[in-house]
Scaffold this motif. Structure first.
Motif, PDB file in Angstrom:
ATOM      1  N   GLU A  92      49.468  54.133  33.411  1.00  0.00           N
ATOM      2  CA  GLU A  92      50.899  53.824  33.545  1.00  0.00           C
ATOM      3  C   GLU A  92      51.669  54.887  32.794  1.00  0.00           C
ATOM      4  N   LEU A 139      59.030  45.128  37.252  1.00  0.00           N
ATOM      5  CA  LEU A 139      58.846  44.877  35.823  1.00  0.00           C
ATOM      6  C   LEU A 139      59.835  43.829  35.373  1.00  0.00           C
ATOM      7  N   TRP A 171      52.040  43.468  30.558  1.00  0.00           N
ATOM      8  CA  TRP A 171      52.076  44.499  29.511  1.00  0.00           C
ATOM      9  C   TRP A 171      52.588  43.839  28.253  1.00  0.00           C
ATOM     10  N   HIS A 215      48.454  52.274  29.145  1.00  0.00           N
ATOM     11  CA  HIS A 215      49.900  52.310  28.948  1.00  0.00           C
ATOM     12  C   HIS A 215      50.337  53.624  28.294  1.00  0.00           C
ATOM     13  N   ARG A 216      51.185  54.380  28.963  1.00  0.00           N
ATOM     14  CA  ARG A 216      51.627  55.704  28.482  1.00  0.00           C
ATOM     15  C   ARG A 216      50.419  56.564  28.113  1.00  0.00           C
ATOM     16  N   LYS A 220      62.272  55.048  35.126  1.00  0.00           N
ATOM     17  CA  LYS A 220      63.066  54.624  33.963  1.00  0.00           C
ATOM     18  C   LYS A 220      64.546  54.668  34.320  1.00  0.00           C
ATOM     19  N   ILE A 258      48.048  46.117  31.350  1.00  0.00           N
ATOM     20  CA  ILE A 258      48.577  47.418  30.929  1.00  0.00           C
ATOM     21  C   ILE A 258      48.444  47.432  29.408  1.00  0.00           C
ATOM     22  N   HIS A 285      58.904  58.131  27.594  1.00  0.00           N
ATOM     23  CA  HIS A 285      59.306  56.733  27.636  1.00  0.00           C
ATOM     24  C   HIS A 285      60.771  56.524  27.281  1.00  0.00           C
ATOM     25  N   ASN A 292      50.316  54.164  38.073  1.00  0.00           N
ATOM     26  CA  ASN A 292      51.515  53.321  38.029  1.00  0.00           C
ATOM     27  C   ASN A 292      52.646  54.119  37.395  1.00  0.00           C
ATOM     28  N   ASP A 340      55.947  56.946  32.546  1.00  0.00           N
ATOM     29  CA  ASP A 340      57.386  56.766  32.765  1.00  0.00           C
ATOM     30  C   ASP A 340      58.015  58.087  33.186  1.00  0.00           C
ATOM     31  N   GLU A 378      56.408  54.345  36.390  1.00  0.00           N
ATOM     32  CA  GLU A 378      57.606  53.540  36.142  1.00  0.00           C
ATOM     33  C   GLU A 378      58.845  54.419  36.239  1.00  0.00           C
ATOM     34  N   PHE A 381      62.219  48.317  36.000  1.00  0.00           N
ATOM     35  CA  PHE A 381      63.016  47.145  35.644  1.00  0.00           C
ATOM     36  C   PHE A 381      64.227  47.051  36.571  1.00  0.00           C
TER      37      PHE A 381
HETATM   38  O1  G3P Z   1      55.059  49.324  32.710  1.00  0.00           O
HETATM   39  C1  G3P Z   1      54.793  48.503  31.634  1.00  0.00           C
HETATM   40  C2  G3P Z   1      55.604  48.887  30.439  1.00  0.00           C
HETATM   41  O2  G3P Z   1      55.511  50.282  30.259  1.00  0.00           O
HETATM   42  C3  G3P Z   1      57.014  48.495  30.548  1.00  0.00           C
HETATM   43  O3  G3P Z   1      57.696  48.682  29.387  1.00  0.00           O
HETATM   44  O4  G3P Z   1      59.146  49.863  27.872  1.00  0.00           O
HETATM   45  O5  G3P Z   1      56.708  50.294  27.762  1.00  0.00           O
HETATM   46  O6  G3P Z   1      58.012  51.175  29.657  1.00  0.00           O
HETATM   47  P1  G3P Z   1      57.893  50.060  28.650  1.00  0.00           P
END
Ligand code: G3P
Ligand code: MG
Length: 247
Positions: A39, A169, A211, A12-13, A118, A231, A54, A114, A41, A116, A149
């Protein structure tokens, strides 16, 4: 004999628990930890560059302030995106999407990337077209999974770039997730682990990647059920625990 799928560990990130999030240092740490996926953003700077961060604002993770959409890439590159995590990371820069992709290619990464979008708070008009153009011109030797999302971003990008995988998401909206699945708009669901546990949620034919799965108990919950992926901020810990549970 039928072997159940191995749960993929997706960082994650980057390795957010051990490095400043969403920096090349964090992505390198995830690769070194043996993560199966990364993952991150993507957002757009004022001059339309695809950058990795993020929050919509730079305040929490850099020494600057303001919205990414109001700052040019040159201004964003002035910022220190490492010191918030530890003095030893001072001077670490916020990367562009292309810099992350080049790192993964150079490392011969072959797992899941992955990305995302934003776009749930700031829609960044045109970002879907930009991503489709970028990945058409820059083929990558790994699996691309786009998530958001914002359902409309996924629907728009899927029309432009159908060869990728798509995942919705969600925090609590199980009904919406099921609807998207029914209409075959996405193959993957990325829900909040707290919600998954509270509702014992599972669609076995979907790629379920909750996640943010950080505690050993949450990791074990997902590994025992052989979810498609988790995640996590701690990919090294997750890889070690998966070995114990899934062999
Ligand atoms: O993709 C999973 C997670 O990253 C979603 O929430 O806010 O951490 O980007 P967030
Ligand atoms: Mg994210």
């Amino acid at each position: 004999m039928f072997k159940r799928q191995t749960t993929q560990v997706i960082a994650h990130r980057g390795s957010k628990g051990t490095r400043p999030e969403n920096t090349l240092l964090a992505f390198q740490a995830a690769l070194d930890a043996g993560a199966d996926g990364i993952e991150t953003d993507v957002q757009l700077s004022r001059d339309g560059q695809m950058v990795i961060m993020h929050d919509e604002k730079v305040d929490r993770t850099t020494n600057g302030s303001g919205l990414i959409k109001d700052l040019t890439l040159a201004q964003l590159k002035q910022l220190d995106a490492g010191s918030h995590f530890g003095r030893e990371f001072a001077g670490t820069k916020m990367p562009t999407l292309d810099e992350v992709i080049q790192l993964l290619i150079a490392d011969h990464f072959s797992g899941v990337f992955n990305l995302e979008l934003k776009t749930n708070k700031i829609p960044y008009p045109g970002i879907e077209q930009q991503l489709a153009t970028y990945f058409t011109q820059q083929p990558v030797p790994f699996r691309l999974v786009f998530s958001s999302f914002r359902a409309q971003s996924l629907v728009t990008l899927r029309k432009l770039y159908p060869q990728a995988e798509y995942a919705k998401l969600f925090k609590t909206a199980g009904r919406q997730a099921k609807q998207m699945e029914r209409h075959q708009q996405v193959a993957g669901l990325h829900p909040d682990i707290r919600w998954v546990k509270a509702h014992r949620f599972w669609l076995p034919h979907m790629q379920l990647r909750p996640w943010t799965v950080n505690s050993p108990a949450d990791m074990a919950y997902c590994f025992r059920r052989h979810f498609a992926g988790i995640i996590t901020d701690y990919p090294a810990r997750a890889v070690a625990l998966r070995e114990k549970i899934q062999g």
